[in-house]
Write an enzyme that holds these catalytic residues in place. Structure first.
Site, mmCIF file in Angstrom:
data_model
loop_
_atom_site.group_PDB
_atom_site.id
_atom_site.type_symbol
_atom_site.label_atom_id
_atom_site.label_comp_id
_atom_site.label_asym_id
_atom_site.label_seq_id
_atom_site.Cartn_x
_atom_site.Cartn_y
_atom_site.Cartn_z
ATOM 1 N N ASP A 14 0.695 -1.213 0.054
ATOM 2 C CA ASP A 14 -0.004 0.013 -0.139
ATOM 3 C C ASP A 14 0.717 1.288 0.008
ATOM 4 O OD1 ASP A 14 -2.412 1.665 -0.116
ATOM 5 O OD2 ASP A 14 -2.782 1.039 2.130
ATOM 6 N N HIS A 210 -8.378 -2.358 8.014
ATOM 7 C CA HIS A 210 -7.204 -1.389 7.408
ATOM 8 C C HIS A 210 -7.602 -0.237 7.596
ATOM 9 C CE1 HIS A 210 -4.535 -0.506 4.446
ATOM 10 N NE2 HIS A 210 -5.227 0.518 4.003
ATOM 11 N N HIS A 212 -7.003 4.321 7.735
ATOM 12 C CA HIS A 212 -6.267 5.492 7.433
ATOM 13 C C HIS A 212 -6.161 6.488 8.406
ATOM 14 C CE1 HIS A 212 -6.091 4.448 2.639
ATOM 15 N NE2 HIS A 212 -5.516 3.470 3.474
ATOM 16 N N CYS A 243 -1.216 10.624 1.452
ATOM 17 C CA CYS A 243 -2.817 10.613 1.285
ATOM 18 C C CYS A 243 -3.175 11.468 0.235
ATOM 19 C CB CYS A 243 -3.309 10.788 2.554
ATOM 20 S SG CYS A 243 -5.152 10.475 2.480
#
Length: 321
Positions: A14, A210, A212, A243
């Site tokens: 990722d 998962h 962020h 991001c």
């Protein structure tokens, strides 16, 4: 709340797919080996997608084969379809993850497939795995992407989420992962979504998430996940990847900060924080222009801090010498 928490490092997949530079294969191997030596027991090493789409991950098969040689390491990989799953199985991945965006608009934009098409891929993967000898079957995760909201469709109805989760399990998935793809999650929505999806597919099928840190709620959302019994959390060394939704914010949760918080709570990750922080040197040397995030790496460990993974602050070491 479980006293043992699994940290799944996703930076080699990722993190690297989100940046422009291509990290050399030997550096990837050094990174993965160093994290494993620090006590990380699961690493998502890449994604089996066409090299023309993600040249950063073109060496995933080689990296997977290498990671398989590291004792005690669970080697995970992302797959977009059955073809990618076949490649992952051939390379020896212990765990494969198929993302299914609960937002159909996002699914079409990301995978160029609608829900029915992705579920057909899931069924093919499930059949492929079932045909293998039991000892050779990888763990199969169906990940619900954009489950906390989508930049294209906004909030997705629980009914649609539940239907897709149930369909993935019926296709042969071993578990359902929840992915905060857009950084929309908050502690209340984490608690709600875990309870809701477990109500559809069972508690044992929902153990990981998962998250962020797009809007600064990453670790708060981990705490919410712990409250409802999650035991696996994805994170990235140094929050690598950035991001696109909030410039200057870490995309992924920072592995070092996550480990510190969990160990501070008296939970065991099995990871040595000092050795984990030292792994950052590999990335800063190879990717000097990519920002790395993390408060622990900058501030250091508190005086007298001892983790279950083995770290003790430098000041305390000097006192004991």
């Amino acid at each position: 709340m479980s006293e043992r928490i699994l940290i799944s490092e996703v930076g080699p997949r990722d993190g690297l797919q989100s940046i422009r530079p291509i990290l050399p294969t030997d550096v990837k191997k050094a990174w993965i080996a160093a994290e494993a030596a620090a006590g990380v027991t699961e690493i998502e090493v890449g994604s089996f997608v066409p090299a023309k789409l993600l040249p950063q991950l073109a060496d995933t098969a080689e990296i997977t084969a290498y990671a398989r040689t590291i004792p005690g390491l669970t080697v995970a990989a992302l797959v977009p379809n059955a073809k990618g799953a076949a490649a992952a199985i051939a390379a020896g991945a212990h765990k494969i993850t198929l993302p299914l965006s609960v937002s159909e608009a996002h699914s079409l934009a990301n995978l160029r497939r609608n829900h029915a098409q992705v579920l057909e891929e899931a069924r093919q993967i499930g059949a492929m795995i079932a045909a293998l000898p039991p000892e050779g079957r990888p763990h199969f995760e169906g990940s619900l992407s954009t489950v906390f909201g989508c930049t294209l469709e906004g909030n997705i109805a629980d009914g649609q989420i539940g239907m897709l989760a149930e369909a993935l399990m019926a296709s042969g998935c071993d578990e359902i992962g929840l992915a905060d793809t857009t950084g929309y999650a908050n502690p209340a929505s984490v608690r709600h979504m875990v309870r809701f999806v477990r109500g559809v597919v069972g508690d044992a099928a929902v153990t990981g998430i998962h998250l962020h840190n797009t809007r600064g709620l990453g670790l708060a959302n981990v705490l919410a996940g712990l409250e409802v019994g999650l035991t696996t959390f994805d994170s990235s060394l140094g929050g690598l990847g950035g991001c696109p939704f909030a410039p200057g914010a870490s995309g992924n949760i920072v592995t070092e900060d996550l480990v510190f918080m969990l160990e501070s709570l008296g939970l065991s990750t099995g990871i040595d924080i000092d050795r984990l922080v030292a792994v950052r040197d590999i990335l800063t040397g190879a990717l000097p222009d990519e920002p790395l995030y993390g408060f622990v790496a900058e501030a250091g460990l508190p005086l007298g801090f001892v983790s279950k993974g083995g770290s003790i602050s430098l000041e305390r070491k000097e006192e004991m010498a």
